[in-house]
Design an enzyme around this catalytic site. Structure first.
Site, PDB file in Angstrom:
ATOM      1  N   ASP A 191       6.397 -74.234   6.984  1.00  0.00           N
ATOM      2  CA  ASP A 191       6.143 -74.344   8.431  1.00  0.00           C
ATOM      3  C   ASP A 191       4.919 -75.214   8.705  1.00  0.00           C
ATOM      4  OD1 ASP A 191       8.215 -72.500   8.560  1.00  0.00           O
ATOM      5  OD2 ASP A 191       6.902 -70.803   8.935  1.00  0.00           O
ATOM      6  N   ARG A 250      13.086 -74.737  10.584  1.00  0.00           N
ATOM      7  CA  ARG A 250      13.718 -73.471  10.926  1.00  0.00           C
ATOM      8  C   ARG A 250      13.325 -73.120  12.358  1.00  0.00           C
ATOM      9  NH1 ARG A 250      10.882 -68.728   7.214  1.00  0.00           N
ATOM     10  NH2 ARG A 250       8.708 -69.379   7.363  1.00  0.00           N
ATOM     11  N   TRP A 252      11.878 -71.387  15.209  1.00  0.00           N
ATOM     12  CA  TRP A 252      10.848 -70.391  15.503  1.00  0.00           C
ATOM     13  C   TRP A 252      11.135 -69.693  16.829  1.00  0.00           C
ATOM     14  CZ3 TRP A 252       5.141 -71.401  17.189  1.00  0.00           C
ATOM     15  CH2 TRP A 252       4.387 -70.237  16.996  1.00  0.00           C
TER      16      TRP A 252
END
Length: 334
Positions: A191, A250, A252
């Protein structure tokens, strides 16, 4: 008649130089306003040959409610300090000499706000030729990595040129506001570009250091909340390099939006490309896209079925400078 024609041309040229000039954005001609003047310059030098030896005192010297651009020149060195620009101190330019020799360095983890080496909450901010790093995870085994932010960007109308952002998890918190990153180097594993900023990353290197972590890492974790939220991360003409394996992103938040456009993707990208994370039951609202990319990691034959294909109009909207630059604030900065 020839005199009249020449006079008209002269007047037109004079108007252009007085008010600005015409520039090219892609294949479109756009008007670029004359950049703003710089009010004063402050020097930070560790050796004592400047106004300050640390960066935070130099920032503190900027008056609350500042209305003129102030340049803070940071001479080469590793500045081991946490630096914060509060909302009441807009119009600051933080300028180093080179991102490999001018570094703001911290070593803190856990709370993502408190761990940040550098934080800016003010509008109208510029950084050039400087690096921000959080070294906490470099000194821990990769199975024990923690959230350790190198830079937190929460002000509107912020631009970064030739900067570096170095960490492992949550390196760059692109939190909120409109941001432009040009020729930057952003490094991490998990991330490492995250938040709800409305941001354009152009001609930048995205460096993956994911070898040795448990499972693939993630380049992005974008936090768009609803269909009217204008936030999103656009990577235009960028380079994805490194080691280990990563997902491009991805989700969030339920309307997470990321686009890789005309970028060179190495084999660090897993075949699936993207991860819905906690939103597997509502992937229709996620906007993860790739267009006109190249390299070993650009093969989309095994991508997730819900990856979004953008039409020409959507691509133009997201990849044009106007995605972040309505009102031409970017061209008017120094």
């Amino acid at each position: 008649m020839r005199f009249c024609g020449s006079f008209i041309i002269f007047i037109c040229i004079l108007v252009i130089f007085c008010c600005g000039f015409w520039g090219v954005e892609g294949s479109r001609w756009t008007y670029v306003a004359q950049s703003a003047p710089i009010g004063r310059t402050i020097i930070v030098d560790q050796s004592g040959n400047g106004d300050y030896t640390k960066i935070q005192p130099a920032i503190n010297s900027v008056p609350s409610g500042n209305t003129e651009w102030i340049r803070i020149i940071v001479r080469p060195g590793t500045y081991r300090e946490k630096v914060t620009i509060t909302p009441d101190k807009p119009y600051i330019i933080l300028e180093g000499q080179n991102r490999s020799t001018t570094i703001i360095s911290g070593e803190s983890a856990g709370d993502i706000v408190q761990s940040a080496t550098f934080s800016t909450f003010a509008d109208n901010f510029i950084a050039k030729w400087i690096a921000f790093e959080n070294t906490y995870n470099y000194k821990n085994t990769r199975t024990e990595i923690k959230k350790a932010v190198a830079a937190l960007i929460a002000g509107d109308k912020s631009a970064f040129y030739h900067c570096g952002f170095y960490g492992v998890q949550d390196t760059l918190w692109d939190c909120s506001g409109r941001h432009f990153f040009y020729d930057c180097r952003i490094q991490g594993a998990v991330d490492f570009i995250f938040g709800a900023g409305q941001s354009l990353y152009e001609e930048s290197y995205i460096i993956v250091e994911a070898e040795g972590i448990l499972g693939p890492g993630y380049v992005t974790a974008q936090g768009r909340e609803n269909p009217n939220d204008e936030s999103g991360f656009v990577f235009k003409s960028c380079y994805l390099r490194g080691n280990g394996k990563v997902y491009l992103g991805r989700a969030w938040r339920p309307y997470s939006r990321v686009l890789f456009y005309d970028s060179d993707l190495s084999n660090v990208v897993v075949p699936e490309g993207w991860d819905a994370w906690e939103y597997n039951s509502s992937v229709a609202t996620i906007s993860f896209s790739e267009h006109a990319c190249r390299g070993e990691g650009s093969d989309m034959s095994r991508r997730v079925a819900w990856q979004k294909k953008l039409n020409d109009s959507e691509l133009t909207e997201l990849t044009s400078l106007s995605f972040i630059d309505r009102g031409t604030w970017l061209q008017q900065q120094p």
